[in-house]
Every structure is written in C-alpha cells, then in structure tokens.
Design an enzyme around this catalytic site. Structure first.
Site, PDB file in Angstrom:
ATOM      1  CG  ASP A  45       3.139   6.733  23.930  1.00 48.06           C
ATOM      2  OD1 ASP A  45       2.903   7.925  24.231  1.00 48.06           O
ATOM      3  OD2 ASP A  45       2.458   5.777  24.360  1.00 48.06           O
ATOM      4  CE1 TYR A  50       0.433   1.199  28.101  1.00 44.38           C
ATOM      5  CE2 TYR A  50       2.246   2.009  26.769  1.00 44.38           C
ATOM      6  CZ  TYR A  50       0.901   2.038  27.122  1.00 44.38           C
ATOM      7  OH  TYR A  50       0.053   2.904  26.476  1.00 44.38           O
ATOM      8  CE  LYS A  75       0.729   6.991  27.173  1.00 40.61           C
ATOM      9  NZ  LYS A  75       1.350   5.713  26.768  1.00 40.61           N
ATOM     10  CG  HIS A 108      -2.287   5.691  31.126  1.00 38.02           C
ATOM     11  ND1 HIS A 108      -1.278   4.768  31.198  1.00 38.02           N
ATOM     12  CD2 HIS A 108      -2.921   5.435  29.951  1.00 38.02           C
ATOM     13  CE1 HIS A 108      -1.301   4.002  30.125  1.00 38.02           C
ATOM     14  NE2 HIS A 108      -2.286   4.376  29.362  1.00 38.02           N
TER      15      HIS A 108
HETATM   16  P1  NDP Z   1      -1.957   0.098  16.908  1.00 41.01           P
HETATM   17  O1  NDP Z   1      -3.163   0.692  16.300  1.00 41.01           O
HETATM   18  O2  NDP Z   1      -0.625   0.741  16.764  1.00 41.01           O
HETATM   19  O3  NDP Z   1      -1.925  -1.381  16.375  1.00 41.01           O
HETATM   20  C1  NDP Z   1      -0.931  -2.293  16.698  1.00 41.01           C
HETATM   21  C2  NDP Z   1      -1.315  -3.595  15.981  1.00 41.01           C
HETATM   22  O4  NDP Z   1      -1.194  -3.404  14.574  1.00 41.01           O
HETATM   23  C3  NDP Z   1      -0.419  -4.725  16.362  1.00 41.01           C
HETATM   24  O5  NDP Z   1      -1.222  -5.888  16.431  1.00 41.01           O
HETATM   25  C4  NDP Z   1       0.566  -4.825  15.186  1.00 41.01           C
HETATM   26  O6  NDP Z   1       0.964  -6.165  15.013  1.00 41.01           O
HETATM   27  C5  NDP Z   1      -0.279  -4.362  14.031  1.00 41.01           C
HETATM   28  N1  NDP Z   1       0.510  -3.679  12.992  1.00 41.01           N
HETATM   29  C6  NDP Z   1       1.457  -2.728  13.172  1.00 41.01           C
HETATM   30  N2  NDP Z   1       1.945  -2.325  11.990  1.00 41.01           N
HETATM   31  C7  NDP Z   1       1.309  -3.038  11.036  1.00 41.01           C
HETATM   32  C8  NDP Z   1       1.389  -3.054   9.621  1.00 41.01           C
HETATM   33  N3  NDP Z   1       2.220  -2.263   8.968  1.00 41.01           N
HETATM   34  N4  NDP Z   1       0.575  -3.906   8.955  1.00 41.01           N
HETATM   35  C9  NDP Z   1      -0.273  -4.707   9.618  1.00 41.01           C
HETATM   36  N5  NDP Z   1      -0.401  -4.724  10.965  1.00 41.01           N
HETATM   37  C10 NDP Z   1       0.381  -3.895  11.669  1.00 41.01           C
HETATM   38  O7  NDP Z   1      -2.325  -0.112  18.473  1.00 41.01           O
HETATM   39  P2  NDP Z   1      -1.654   0.283  19.842  1.00 41.01           P
HETATM   40  O8  NDP Z   1      -2.692   0.038  20.863  1.00 41.01           O
HETATM   41  O9  NDP Z   1      -0.360  -0.379  20.046  1.00 41.01           O
HETATM   42  O10 NDP Z   1      -1.451   1.859  19.751  1.00 41.01           O
HETATM   43  C11 NDP Z   1      -0.198   2.493  19.508  1.00 41.01           C
HETATM   44  C12 NDP Z   1       0.377   3.041  20.790  1.00 41.01           C
HETATM   45  O11 NDP Z   1      -0.533   3.938  21.429  1.00 41.01           O
HETATM   46  C13 NDP Z   1       0.626   1.994  21.879  1.00 41.01           C
HETATM   47  O12 NDP Z   1       1.687   1.133  21.607  1.00 41.01           O
HETATM   48  C14 NDP Z   1       0.799   2.881  23.082  1.00 41.01           C
HETATM   49  O13 NDP Z   1       2.076   3.489  23.072  1.00 41.01           O
HETATM   50  C15 NDP Z   1      -0.310   3.907  22.843  1.00 41.01           C
HETATM   51  N6  NDP Z   1      -1.555   3.539  23.538  1.00 41.01           N
HETATM   52  C16 NDP Z   1      -2.008   4.386  24.527  1.00 41.01           C
HETATM   53  C17 NDP Z   1      -3.174   4.138  25.198  1.00 41.01           C
HETATM   54  C18 NDP Z   1      -3.636   5.095  26.221  1.00 41.01           C
HETATM   55  O14 NDP Z   1      -4.597   4.800  26.948  1.00 41.01           O
HETATM   56  N7  NDP Z   1      -3.034   6.252  26.340  1.00 41.01           N
HETATM   57  C19 NDP Z   1      -3.984   2.926  24.945  1.00 41.01           C
HETATM   58  C20 NDP Z   1      -3.430   2.091  23.887  1.00 41.01           C
HETATM   59  C21 NDP Z   1      -2.283   2.411  23.222  1.00 41.01           C
HETATM   60  P3  NDP Z   1       2.526  -6.620  15.104  1.00 41.01           P
HETATM   61  O15 NDP Z   1       3.076  -6.103  16.404  1.00 41.01           O
HETATM   62  O16 NDP Z   1       2.452  -8.102  15.033  1.00 41.01           O
HETATM   63  O17 NDP Z   1       3.185  -6.002  13.901  1.00 41.01           O
END
Ligand code: NDP
Length: 276
Positions: A45, A50, A75, A108
């Site tokens: 995704d 981004y 998006k 988006h």
């Molecule tokens: P997430 O809820 O996926 O959280 C990501 C965070 O969690 C990062 O800081 C990561 O740190 C940490 N993390 C990941 N795995 C673990 C684990 N197993 N244990 C502990 N910490 C963990 O947030 P996102 O905002 O990234 O949401 C996921 C996806 O949704 C995005 O990447 C994007 O593709 C989409 N999105 C879409 C939006 C929209 O408006 N349509 C807005 C926001 C996101 P680290 O990287 O250091 O592991």
C-alpha cells in the site's frame, strides 16, 4: 504461507494482509519493500504523496515475482482531485511504479472543502474502464461522502481505507461498508505507536495466552474482524513478526475484550475538517 483474500464488490480479490509504506524514506524504500517481499508480503500500500512509488516499483521489478501474484495500491493526492488532473496523476504513478496498472486506486481524502471528490470518483471510473486500475475505492470517506458518490455515480467503491485500530474502531463506517459491500481497510492498524496499545491488558493477556507479541494480537484482531490490514515497519524482523499471524486464533472472549477497547482515540486528521 498463503494469505487469505477478501472478495471485493467488483469480483476481484485482495490479500487481507499487506505492507504499508507511509513515512518510509524514499531513499530506503527499495530495500525495505524488498525485505517485505522476502518476508512473504504480496500486497503493498503506497500513495503518490508518500514520494516512494519509485522505490516500490524498483523492488517489484527486482523481485521477479509475477505481476499477477502482487496486489499494488496507490492513491490520488488531494491536489490532483479533478478530471484531467486525476488522469495525469494515475499516469505519473504508473510510470513511477513501472506498472501498466495498479490493483487498487483510491481517492486519498475526500477534502469536502474542495468539493471535487465526486468529479474525481467519476474520473476513477474512467481510469478503471481504461484498465489502469483493476479496482477503485476511497480513503478517509465518511458516510455523507459515500452517500454522495452513491447518488452521483453508478459504481460503489470497492474499499474504504480509514484509520482503524482497537482504540478507534469505526463502527459506523464498518456497518455502512457491510451493508453496501464496501471492504474496510485499516490504516494505522497499530495506532502508529501513538497510543500504548501494546500495554492494554486485553491485548497483553491475549499475547501471553498464545505466546505471541501484542502487535501480532492486534493484527490478528483486524484479520478476524474481516478488515484488510497492512502494518508498516522499517525493520525486517518486525515485518516477519507482523506476517507471522496465521498460527493462532483469538478466542471469542479475547476478541470481545479487544472490541471493548474502542475509545475514540483518533491518531490522524479528521476527514471532515482536514485541509492539507
Ligand atoms: P501502523 O499502525 O502500521 O504503525 C507503524 C508503526 O508501528 C511504526 O512506528 C513501526 O515502527 C511500528 N511497528 C510496526 N510493527 C511493529 C511491531 N511488531 N512491534 C512494535 N512496533 C511496530 O501505522 P501506519 O500509519 O504506517 O499505517 C499502515 C499503513 O496504512 C501505512 O504505511 C500506509 O500504507 C497506510 N496509511 C494510509 C493513510 C491514509 O490516509 N489512507 C494514513 C496513514 C497510513 P518501525 O517501522 O520502527 O518498526
């Protein structure tokens, strides 16, 4: 491991577990998505805003994985809402991704203040008809936005991608989606680390009962709730952890305990008022 799929309202299937690349540094994206593909993810995704579609495309090209085994979402950014601007935006995204079609193209944010999301949706219908997006959907749409699309177009969005995690459960949008055949995708499925989800006892207790991590419990809760989920991680180890969620099942009691955590804890912007 074969990830379960969900059938969308247009007949196509989406892998229920994927990998998100929001805030993945463009310079690191090729390496990070390569790690994700190696961990087994086949659903990525991304979004034009981004700035990392090129890195996603480079990782896909290098992987040698057949195109039809991958599910790629991007998006339409808010500044590109409109008709010709949406046509130009998908062409640019496809060029950056090195693909001739995406599996899913989303508006988006609705940005109701711009008043262009219906026009943009009609453009997405054309983009789908042209074969540049296999499925089309929306993101961050509330019920009034979805109802406006329903009144002004003939296509129901295949998905609505919204902020969703145990402390922000989006019950109204999920009910609307269930009623109208719109699959729900969770963004921020782990709460983006902004709330101490992993410290909540319902999640901690389920994790110790199954000998898994709290993150795995949260991902499992999404999957068992019928939600499409794509946690992001820069760490190859955490990517593997987040993918390793098919060897246990939360009980009805554990699901109910997590269902009870809904607390209105929004981590991102409110789609009704966002102006970026
Ligand atoms: P997430 O809820 O996926 O959280 C990501 C965070 O969690 C990062 O800081 C990561 O740190 C940490 N993390 C990941 N795995 C673990 C684990 N197993 N244990 C502990 N910490 C963990 O947030 P996102 O905002 O990234 O949401 C996921 C996806 O949704 C995005 O990447 C994007 O593709 C989409 N999105 C879409 C939006 C929209 O408006 N349509 C807005 C926001 C996101 P680290 O990287 O250091 O592991």
């Amino acid at each position: 491991m074969t990830v379960p799929t969900i059938q969308l309202n247009d007949g196509h299937h989406i892998p229920q577990l994927g990998f998100g690349v929001f805030r993945v540094d463009p310079a690191e994206t090729e390496r990070i998505v390569t790690d994700a593909l190696e961990a087994g993810y086949r659903h990525i995704d991304t979004a034009a805003i981004y700035g990392n579609e090129q890195g996603v495309g480079a990782a896909i090209a290098k992987s040698g994985i057949p195109r039809d085994e991958l599910f790629i979402t991007t998006k339409l950014w808010n500044a590109d809402q409109g008709t010709q601007s949406a046509f130009d935006a998908i062409d640019l995204s496809l060029e950056k991704l090195g693909l001739d079609r995406v599996d899913l193209y989303l508006i988006h944010w609705p940005r109701p203040d711009l008043d262009k999301y219906l026009e943009s949706w009609l453009a997405l219908e054309q983009i789908q008809a042209d074969g540049k997006a296999t499925s089309i959907g929306v993101s961050n749409f509330h019920v009034p936005h979805l109802e406006r699309l329903a009144a002004g177009s003939s296509t129901v969005p295949a998905v609505n991608q919204v902020e969703l995690h145990p402390t922000f459960q989006q019950r109204e949008l999920r009910a609307y989606g269930a009623e109208h055949g719109i699959a729900i995708e969770a963004w921020g499925p782990l709460g983006q680390g902004k709330y101490d989800l992993f410290g909540l006892s319902a999640i901690r207790d389920a994790a110790s009962a199954h000998g898994v991590t709290p993150a795995q419990v949260v991902i499992r809760w999404h999957l068992q709730s019928g939600i499409v989920v794509f946690p992001k991680s820069n760490s190859a180890e955490r990517m593997r952890e987040n993918f390793d969620v098919f060897g246990f099942e939360l009980t009805a009691e554990q699901m109910a305990a997590i269902d009870a955590l809904d607390a209105g804890n929004r981590v991102g912007s409110d789609p009704d008022t966002a102006t970026f």
